[in-house]
Design a protein around this motif. Structure first.
Motif, PDB file in Angstrom:
ATOM      1  N   PRO A 307       1.403 -16.579  -0.040  1.00 25.70           N
ATOM      2  CA  PRO A 307       1.606 -17.127   1.305  1.00 25.70           C
ATOM      3  C   PRO A 307       0.386 -16.969   2.221  1.00 25.70           C
ATOM      4  N   ALA A 308       0.466 -17.677   3.398  1.00 24.78           N
ATOM      5  CA  ALA A 308      -0.600 -17.624   4.400  1.00 24.78           C
ATOM      6  C   ALA A 308       0.023 -17.866   5.753  1.00 24.78           C
ATOM      7  N   SER A 309      -0.723 -17.500   6.832  1.00 23.73           N
ATOM      8  CA  SER A 309      -0.155 -17.593   8.174  1.00 23.73           C
ATOM      9  C   SER A 309      -0.841 -18.648   9.056  1.00 23.73           C
ATOM     10  N   ASP A 310      -2.159 -18.781   8.973  1.00 22.13           N
ATOM     11  CA  ASP A 310      -2.829 -19.702   9.899  1.00 22.13           C
ATOM     12  C   ASP A 310      -3.603 -20.830   9.190  1.00 22.13           C
ATOM     13  N   HIS A 311      -4.034 -20.616   7.945  1.00 25.82           N
ATOM     14  CA  HIS A 311      -4.714 -21.683   7.200  1.00 25.82           C
ATOM     15  C   HIS A 311      -4.667 -21.360   5.704  1.00 25.82           C
ATOM     16  N   PHE A 312      -4.851 -22.400   4.896  1.00 31.57           N
ATOM     17  CA  PHE A 312      -5.036 -22.176   3.465  1.00 31.57           C
ATOM     18  C   PHE A 312      -6.092 -23.155   2.955  1.00 31.57           C
ATOM     19  N   TYR A 313      -6.520 -22.899   1.727  1.00 35.32           N
ATOM     20  CA  TYR A 313      -7.532 -23.745   1.084  1.00 35.32           C
ATOM     21  C   TYR A 313      -6.912 -24.489  -0.095  1.00 35.32           C
ATOM     22  N   LYS A 351       0.918 -24.789  13.135  1.00 36.36           N
ATOM     23  CA  LYS A 351       2.084 -25.468  13.709  1.00 36.36           C
ATOM     24  C   LYS A 351       3.309 -25.400  12.793  1.00 36.36           C
ATOM     25  N   LEU A 352       3.116 -25.002  11.531  1.00 33.59           N
ATOM     26  CA  LEU A 352       4.251 -24.900  10.626  1.00 33.59           C
ATOM     27  C   LEU A 352       5.086 -23.663  10.949  1.00 33.59           C
ATOM     28  N   SER A 353       6.390 -23.812  10.890  1.00 34.54           N
ATOM     29  CA  SER A 353       7.272 -22.659  11.098  1.00 34.54           C
ATOM     30  C   SER A 353       7.304 -21.794   9.836  1.00 34.54           C
ATOM     31  N   LYS A 354       7.749 -20.548  10.000  1.00 39.38           N
ATOM     32  CA  LYS A 354       7.796 -19.651   8.858  1.00 39.38           C
ATOM     33  C   LYS A 354       8.844 -20.114   7.854  1.00 39.38           C
ATOM     34  N   GLY A 355       8.518 -19.863   6.596  1.00 41.23           N
ATOM     35  CA  GLY A 355       9.464 -20.220   5.559  1.00 41.23           C
ATOM     36  C   GLY A 355       8.802 -21.032   4.459  1.00 41.23           C
ATOM     37  N   ALA A 356       9.624 -21.634   3.597  1.00 37.64           N
ATOM     38  CA  ALA A 356       9.119 -22.377   2.443  1.00 37.64           C
ATOM     39  C   ALA A 356       8.807 -23.837   2.833  1.00 37.64           C
ATOM     40  N   TRP A 357       7.667 -24.311   2.342  1.00 38.53           N
ATOM     41  CA  TRP A 357       7.250 -25.692   2.582  1.00 38.53           C
ATOM     42  C   TRP A 357       6.767 -26.304   1.262  1.00 38.53           C
ATOM     43  N   TRP A 358       7.072 -27.604   1.122  1.00 40.99           N
ATOM     44  CA  TRP A 358       6.491 -28.369   0.021  1.00 40.99           C
ATOM     45  C   TRP A 358       5.268 -29.112   0.533  1.00 40.99           C
ATOM     46  N   PHE A 368       4.847 -23.778  -1.068  1.00 38.03           N
ATOM     47  CA  PHE A 368       4.017 -22.862  -0.270  1.00 38.03           C
ATOM     48  C   PHE A 368       4.912 -22.062   0.677  1.00 38.03           C
ATOM     49  N   GLN A 369       4.527 -20.794   0.918  1.00 40.59           N
ATOM     50  CA  GLN A 369       5.280 -19.919   1.797  1.00 40.59           C
ATOM     51  C   GLN A 369       4.469 -19.636   3.047  1.00 40.59           C
ATOM     52  N   LYS A 370       5.011 -20.076   4.235  1.00 36.69           N
ATOM     53  CA  LYS A 370       4.331 -19.797   5.509  1.00 36.69           C
ATOM     54  C   LYS A 370       4.830 -18.454   6.037  1.00 36.69           C
ATOM     55  N   GLN A 371       3.889 -17.564   6.380  1.00 35.78           N
ATOM     56  CA  GLN A 371       4.250 -16.250   6.927  1.00 35.78           C
ATOM     57  C   GLN A 371       4.373 -16.305   8.444  1.00 35.78           C
TER      58      GLN A 371
END
Length: 371
Positions: A307-313, A351-358, A368-371
């Motif tokens: 997971p990540a909180s503010d950005h990913f690559y 801007k994504l809320s916490k939780g699971a995202w495709w 992907f898991q947003k923290q």
């Protein structure tokens, strides 16, 4: 020199022309007209028996000054219906007109000279006036030549226009006379030679397209004779669209010094594309190459940290400059990606809320898991 002798010389010249003529304009043909008239749209002296200019046989068309009108212009002596059959696609290099002309009743203060020497296109007078400033001679069987192998008389010509029955000449003389001398302008024969170049179609020796890992395509091709064309374009077609020109080039003497050429397409937005070459030949004819196809493989993508909180690559070759994000509640975001290296992209996910995202990229889904 009689006309039969001139024809023999012409035939000899035609046979030998590949050895010493202009290589671009070595084809030619000589014709006499078949339709003749004295056109009074100009001048006051009419030509009698205009049909006598059909051949060199000492039967003359003539126009003369009269006591009541000592000086002025002759009518147009017109000749058309030359029966040319220039091949379609040929390039007209030049046109030569030859007139066997002479004058009588001339002296120091009385003479005949050219007034207007023009060509006709579809029956209408056009182009430059080639009138000479020299006085006519009383000597018969002398031809005066106008134009030449590279002279188009200030106009443009197509084979269709040359072959048209209305193609021909319009000729007028100026007569200056005295009460004691009434000159006559006499014409025995008129003929036209047309010089043209048979342009061979541009030959495409090879045309290939190769996809690269960065979602670009290298196109390579070679022409048999690039000097036979005016310009070419590279065209691309993708699903749901028509052919689009992505590169154009005008050909000049310094454009092509090698046998093979290439172009790299870096902006294709789809996974599959077809390409072709559009060629405009010197004659104006449009030709197209065969069609080649490129298909880019969808490579595996790596997303990290996860997971990540503010950005990913995202590592891999992305087709688009954005990704789609969807969660279990049905929220949907389109997020831009920023290229930060070779096959490396960065995405801001604040801007994504916490939780699971495709995450959808290149038609592939990554959990992907947003923290």
């Amino acid at each position: 020199m009689n006309f039969a002798t001139r024809n023999w010389i012409f035939s000899l010249f035609f046979f030998l022309s590949p050895f010493f003529s202009n290589s671009q304009c070595s084809e030619m043909g000589t014709r006499s007209g078949s339709v003749f008239s004295s056109d009074n749209s100009i001048g006051g002296f009419a030509f009698s028996f205009p049909g006598n200019v059909l051949s060199n046989d000492d039967n003359l068309a003539s126009a003369s000054a009269i006591l009541t009108v000592l000086s002025g212009h002759t009518n147009y002596l017109k000749a058309s219906g030359f029966g040319f059959t220039i091949p379609a696609g040929a390039v007209i290099c030049g046109i030569k007109m030859e007139i066997e002309k002479s004058a009588t009743g001339i002296g120091i203060l009385a003479w005949v000279e050219d007034y207007s020497v023009r060509l006709m296109k579809a029956g209408s007078i056009t182009g430059d006036n080639k009138a000479s400033g020299a006085n006519w001679s009383s000597t018969e069987n002398n031809y005066s030549s106008y134009g030449g192998i590279t002279d188009n008389w200030g106009s443009t010509w197509t084979p269709t226009e040359i072959n048209d029955p209305g193609f021909g000449i319009a000729f007028s003389a100026h007569i200056t006379g005295l009460i004691t001398l009434l000159p006559s302008a006499r014409v025995d024969h008129v003929m036209i030679t047309v010089y043209y170049n048979l342009v061979l179609p541009v030959e495409i020796l090879s045309f290939t397209a190769k996809p690269l890992h960065d979602h670009s395509a290298v196109l390579q091709w070679s022409f048999g004779d690039p000097n036979a064309m005016k310009e070419f374009s590279i065209q691309r077609k993708i699903a749901g669209s028509d052919w689009t020109t992505i590169h154009s080039q005008t050909v000049n003497d310094n454009s092509f010094n090698e046998a093979k050429y290439s172009f790299t397409d870096k902006d294709c937005p789809e996974q599959e594309a077809t390409y072709r070459i559009k060629i405009m030949e010197n004659s104006g004819k449009i030709e197209y190459s065969k069609i080649v196809m490129v298909r880019w493989e969808t490579h595996s993508l790596q997303l990290y940290p996860n997971p990540a909180s503010d950005h990913f690559y995202i590592k891999g070759a992305l087709v688009n400059n954005f990704i789609t994000c969807i969660n279990s509640a049905g929220l949907n975001y389109i997020l831009p990606v920023q290229r930060v290296g070779a096959d490396m992209y960065k995405t801001n996910i604040q801007k994504l809320s916490k939780g699971a995202w495709w995450i959808k990229a290149n038609d592939k889904w990554i959990l992907f898991q947003k923290q």
